[in-house]
Design a protein around this motif. Structure first.
Motif, short mmCIF file in Angstrom:
data_model
loop_
_atom_site.label_atom_id
_atom_site.label_comp_id
_atom_site.label_asym_id
_atom_site.label_seq_id
_atom_site.Cartn_x
_atom_site.Cartn_y
_atom_site.Cartn_z
N ASP A 1 0.88 -1.18 0.00
CA ASP A 1 0.00 0.00 0.00
C ASP A 1 0.91 1.23 0.00
O ASP A 1 1.64 1.48 0.96
CB ASP A 1 -0.87 -0.04 1.26
N VAL A 2 0.86 1.99 -1.10
CA VAL A 2 1.80 3.11 -1.24
C VAL A 2 1.59 4.15 -0.13
O VAL A 2 2.54 4.78 0.33
CB VAL A 2 1.74 3.73 -2.66
N LYS A 3 0.35 4.28 0.34
CA LYS A 3 0.09 5.26 1.39
C LYS A 3 0.84 4.93 2.68
O LYS A 3 1.37 5.83 3.35
CB LYS A 3 -1.42 5.34 1.68
N VAL A 4 0.88 3.65 3.01
CA VAL A 4 1.60 3.23 4.23
C VAL A 4 3.08 3.62 4.10
O VAL A 4 3.69 4.12 5.04
CB VAL A 4 1.43 1.71 4.44
N MET A 5 3.61 3.42 2.89
CA MET A 5 5.02 3.76 2.68
C MET A 5 5.25 5.28 2.75
O MET A 5 6.22 5.74 3.35
CB MET A 5 5.50 3.23 1.33
N LEU A 6 4.34 6.07 2.18
CA LEU A 6 4.50 7.53 2.22
C LEU A 6 4.43 8.05 3.65
O LEU A 6 5.18 8.94 4.04
CB LEU A 6 3.44 8.22 1.34
N LYS A 7 3.53 7.46 4.45
CA LYS A 7 3.43 7.87 5.86
C LYS A 7 4.71 7.52 6.60
O LYS A 7 5.17 8.27 7.47
CB LYS A 7 2.23 7.19 6.53
N ASP A 8 5.27 6.38 6.25
CA ASP A 8 6.51 5.93 6.87
C ASP A 8 7.67 6.89 6.53
O ASP A 8 8.49 7.21 7.39
CB ASP A 8 6.82 4.53 6.33
N ILE A 9 7.69 7.34 5.29
CA ILE A 9 8.70 8.32 4.86
C ILE A 9 8.57 9.58 5.72
O ILE A 9 9.55 10.10 6.26
CB ILE A 9 8.53 8.69 3.36
N ARG A 10 7.33 10.05 5.84
CA ARG A 10 7.08 11.26 6.65
C ARG A 10 7.56 11.05 8.10
O ARG A 10 8.20 11.91 8.68
CB ARG A 10 5.59 11.59 6.59
N ASN A 11 7.26 9.87 8.66
CA ASN A 11 7.64 9.61 10.06
C ASN A 11 9.15 9.53 10.23
O ASN A 11 9.69 10.03 11.22
CB ASN A 11 6.97 8.33 10.56
N GLU A 12 9.83 8.92 9.28
CA GLU A 12 11.29 8.85 9.34
C GLU A 12 11.91 10.24 9.26
O GLU A 12 12.88 10.55 9.96
CB GLU A 12 11.85 7.99 8.19
N LEU A 13 11.34 11.09 8.39
CA LEU A 13 11.85 12.46 8.26
C LEU A 13 11.64 13.22 9.57
O LEU A 13 12.52 13.95 10.03
CB LEU A 13 11.13 13.19 7.11
N ALA A 14 10.45 13.03 10.18
CA ALA A 14 10.15 13.74 11.42
C ALA A 14 11.07 13.27 12.53
O ALA A 14 11.53 14.09 13.34
CB ALA A 14 8.69 13.53 11.80
N SER A 15 11.38 11.97 12.59
CA SER A 15 12.25 11.52 13.68
C SER A 15 13.69 11.96 13.43
O SER A 15 14.43 12.18 14.38
CB SER A 15 12.12 10.01 13.93
N HIS A 16 14.06 12.16 12.18
CA HIS A 16 15.43 12.63 11.89
C HIS A 16 15.58 14.13 12.07
O HIS A 16 16.56 14.60 12.65
CB HIS A 16 15.83 12.22 10.47
N TYR A 17 14.60 14.89 11.59
CA TYR A 17 14.75 16.36 11.58
C TYR A 17 13.98 17.06 12.71
O TYR A 17 14.19 18.25 12.94
CB TYR A 17 14.30 16.94 10.24
N GLY A 18 13.10 16.33 13.39
CA GLY A 18 12.30 16.92 14.46
C GLY A 18 10.87 17.17 14.02
O GLY A 18 10.63 17.67 12.92
#
Ligand SMILES: *[C@@H]1O[C@H](CO)[C@@H](O)[C@H](O)[C@H]1NC(C)=O
Length: 223
Positions: free
Chosen positions: A55-72
């Protein structure tokens, strides 16, 4: 006389902004294309896109979460379903969600469920387009074969260059732009007046961009 003064002033402003482009402006950058590419590849590698459960949406949300945990969390917007907006520019139509917007940088997920093709625009910024799913084709005017970018690859569109590009149905990318972002915005807005007359989308886009630029400038002190 007045007209000449304005042209001279604009010329000087452009010259000054171009000098700052390589000196002061980059001191405001918090993202870099290499780290973003690594974060994207880290997430992409966890998914099997040929699996029927993908499910591409699950992956896009995961990208967003990884960015947030890396950059704040304060720099990366939440993935809010209602904050997807259409974008018409350069004859291409796509969908985007803004993850970060400041005066010198923006980070968005851009793509198209339907597929799209058009002109990249010529920007006072460098643009890094990392494919998350699907692909992008791009070509300079003298290229007779397209450049082909697949999931995990980053396409760098240099300041001042223009290409034709296409993305087939279901392609999505993480796009980082670094430069004078306000100078890019007319490209993203003007199709409303010359073509779509979709003032609701224009209103949403201006609102979401201004909200984020204001938040980053005032709350985060991020230019
Ligand atoms: C991906 O999913 C397909 C379909 O379920 C399966 O055949 C394939 O072995 C999987 N690949 C990996 C690397 O897990």
């Amino acid at each position: 006389m007045k007209c000449i003064s304005i042209i001279v002033l604009l010329g000087l402003l452009g010259y000054y902004m171009n000098t700052l482009y390589t000196t002061w402006l980059p001191t405001n950058y918090m993202f870099d294309p290499k780290t973003l590419n690594e974060i994207c590849n880290g997430v992409i590698s966890q998914y099997n896109t040929t699996d029927s459960k993908f499910d591409v949406k699950v992956m896009l949300k995961d990208i967003r979460n990884e960015l947030a945990s890396h950059y704040g969390e304060e720099y990366i917007n939440k993935y809010v379903e209602e904050e997807w907006v259409f974008n018409n520019a350069g004859g291409a139509m796509g969908q985007m969600i803004i993850l970060h917007a400041s005066i010198s940088e923006y980070l968005i997920i851009f793509g198209s469920a339907v597929g799209t093709e058009g002109h990249t625009g010529v920007h006072f910024a460098d643009d890094y387009f990392t494919i998350l799913h699907g692909e992008q084709l791009a070509a300079l005017p003298n290229a007779l074969e397209p450049e082909v970018y697949k999931a995990g690859q980053t396409h760098h569109l240099r300041k001042g260059f223009a290409k034709q590009y296409a993305m087939p149905s279901g392609s999505f990318a993480l796009e980082l732009a670094q430069g004078w972002i306000p100078c890019m915005l007319p490209f993203g807005f003007l199709d409303t007046f010359s073509s779509t007359l979709d003032v609701y989308t224009l209103y949403r886009t201006v609102y979401l961009t201004a909200r984020d630029m204001g938040k980053n400038l005032i709350q985060n002190g991020k230019f």
